[in-house]
Scaffold this active site. Structure first.
Site, PDB file in Angstrom:
ATOM      1  N   SER A 227       0.850  -1.193   0.000  1.00 45.97           N
ATOM      2  CA  SER A 227       0.000   0.000   0.000  1.00 45.97           C
ATOM      3  C   SER A 227       0.882   1.238   0.000  1.00 45.97           C
ATOM      4  O   SER A 227       1.875   1.313   0.718  1.00 45.97           O
ATOM      5  CB  SER A 227      -0.941  -0.006   1.207  1.00 45.97           C
ATOM      6  OG  SER A 227      -0.215  -0.074   2.415  1.00 45.97           O
ATOM      7  N   GLY A 229      -0.362   4.568   0.268  1.00 49.35           N
ATOM      8  CA  GLY A 229      -1.087   5.748   0.716  1.00 49.35           C
ATOM      9  C   GLY A 229      -1.851   6.408  -0.419  1.00 49.35           C
ATOM     10  O   GLY A 229      -2.553   5.742  -1.186  1.00 49.35           O
ATOM     11  N   ALA A 230      -1.678   7.707  -0.561  1.00 49.98           N
ATOM     12  CA  ALA A 230      -2.396   8.454  -1.585  1.00 49.98           C
ATOM     13  C   ALA A 230      -2.023   8.024  -2.998  1.00 49.98           C
ATOM     14  O   ALA A 230      -2.756   8.303  -3.960  1.00 49.98           O
ATOM     15  CB  ALA A 230      -2.129   9.945  -1.413  1.00 49.98           C
ATOM     16  N   GLY A 232      -1.878   4.955  -4.075  1.00 43.32           N
ATOM     17  CA  GLY A 232      -2.550   3.731  -4.484  1.00 43.32           C
ATOM     18  C   GLY A 232      -1.891   2.504  -3.891  1.00 43.32           C
ATOM     19  O   GLY A 232      -1.441   2.501  -2.739  1.00 43.32           O
ATOM     20  N   GLY A 258      -6.275   0.212   5.189  1.00 38.44           N
ATOM     21  CA  GLY A 258      -5.443  -0.913   4.774  1.00 38.44           C
ATOM     22  C   GLY A 258      -6.109  -2.250   5.016  1.00 38.44           C
ATOM     23  O   GLY A 258      -5.962  -3.188   4.221  1.00 38.44           O
ATOM     24  N   ASP A 259      -6.860  -2.355   6.110  1.00 36.37           N
ATOM     25  CA  ASP A 259      -7.587  -3.596   6.403  1.00 36.37           C
ATOM     26  C   ASP A 259      -8.655  -3.859   5.346  1.00 36.37           C
ATOM     27  O   ASP A 259      -8.829  -4.989   4.890  1.00 36.37           O
ATOM     28  CB  ASP A 259      -8.232  -3.510   7.785  1.00 36.37           C
ATOM     29  CG  ASP A 259      -7.226  -3.212   8.883  1.00 36.37           C
ATOM     30  OD1 ASP A 259      -6.071  -3.677   8.769  1.00 36.37           O
ATOM     31  OD2 ASP A 259      -7.586  -2.510   9.843  1.00 36.37           O
TER      32      ASP A 259
END
Length: 332
Positions: A227, A229-230, A232, A258-259
């Protein structure tokens, strides 16, 4: 659909405060407050259930909070392992601009008896599902009296015994220990910071992330879902890298995104045979699903996702631009 069992060895109560502004060293009265049973595996199971999956969340909770847990929306999913005392509280403070400040309580140690009960509950849930997935999520508690975290060897043995594929979303010392011997891990879900720490260098471009993820794959992990963050997310295997990004309709709470993305990925993967039959790329389908569920979660006020995403469509690149520069932390 394949059954999915999650393990949260350090359950939590999530307390979320919404404030107009947060100023250090001053009194602030919350405008709204919510409290819910959480922990990363519980969040994953909640999203999976919202997506129609067969799931159970094995979670360790303090006896003081079991009644509260059994009255919540996630109660049907929970396989509670009860330990004495109260459950740790993880606090999110969200200001009017949507910025989230998190303070997580320390993870309390787990007695050998409680860990044995957790393993027993896990085996029971895996045993009722053919070819399941096992998701190990969140912090790992110290085994009382040892000074070291609970040993995941027995968890991995239970997975092998029941033919389960294993996904892991953890951090810190638990992640370091896992990376020392990742044999049998089918899916690992680090964020960019954790992946950078794992390979010991900064990751400034998408290509840097893919290269780092391939180093983890070379150690024995089948797939890395990183992951960003912003920026993608990117799914990396030994021979493929698939990028996906989805725009959140609004930013209400970044905790739990994230989950939800992990749940979305598994939902997409378990639908892989249907996608292949329809002529679609199953890895691209899973990546898109992860990005859409993650964006959906960001727009939720709570850390528990109550329903599937609607109207969110991910941009997917099966041959991404590896020279793309990642957004610096704090600039998103």
């Amino acid at each position: 659909m394949t059954g999915i069992v999650t393990l949260t060895a350090a359950g939590a109560i999530d307390a979320t405060y919404r404030v107009g502004a947060l100023r250090r060293g001053t009194f602030t009265r919350a405008e709204r407050y919510t409290r819910e049973v959480s922990g990363k595996g519980v969040n994953v199971s909640a999203a999976l259930a919202a997506g129609g999956a067969d799931t159970a969340a094995v979670v360790v909770l303090g006896a003081d909070d079991v009644r509260f847990a059994r009255g919540g929306l996630t109660a049907p999913l929970l396989r509670i392992v009860e330990v004495p005392g109260s459950t740790r509280v993880n606090t999110s403070i969200i200001d009017a601009e949507g910025a989230t400040t998190k303070v997580n309580a320390p993870t309390p140690p787990l007695s050998p008896e409680a860990w044995d009960a957790t393993l027993s509950a896990l085996r029971d849930e895996l045993g009722t599902r053919p070819q399941p997935w096992l998701v190990i999520s969140g912090s790992l508690p110290e085994l009382a009296g040892t000074g070291t975290p609970v040993d995941l060897a027995a968890v991995r043995a239970a997975a092998r015994e029941h033919g389960a594929r294993v996904a892991v979303d953890t951090s810190g010392g638990a992640l370091d220990a896992l990376l020392a011997d990742p044999t049998g891990i089918d899916l690992l879900t680090p964020n960019a910071e954790e992946l950078s720490a794992a390979v010991g260098r900064p990751l400034r471009t998408l290509g840097d992330v893919v290269t780092a993820a391939r180093e983890i794959v070379a150690r024995g992990v089948t797939t890395v879902l990183a992951s960003l963050g912003a920026d993608g997310l990117v799914v990396v295997t030994a021979d493929r890298a698939v990028f996906a990004r989805a725009q959140a309709p609004s930013v209400a709470n970044t905790a739990g995104a994230g989950d939800a993305a992990l749940a979305g990925f598994l939902l997409g993967l378990t639908r892989g045979p249907a996608a292949t039959a329809a002529g679609a790329d199953p890895l691209a389908v899973a990546a898109a699903s992860a990005a859409e569920w993650g964006a959906h979660a960001v727009a939720h006020a709570s850390t528990i996702v109550a329903g599937p995403p609607h109207g969110i469509r991910a941009l997917v690149e099966t041959s991404p631009d590896l020279d793309r520069v990642l957004t610096a932390e704090g600039e998103a």
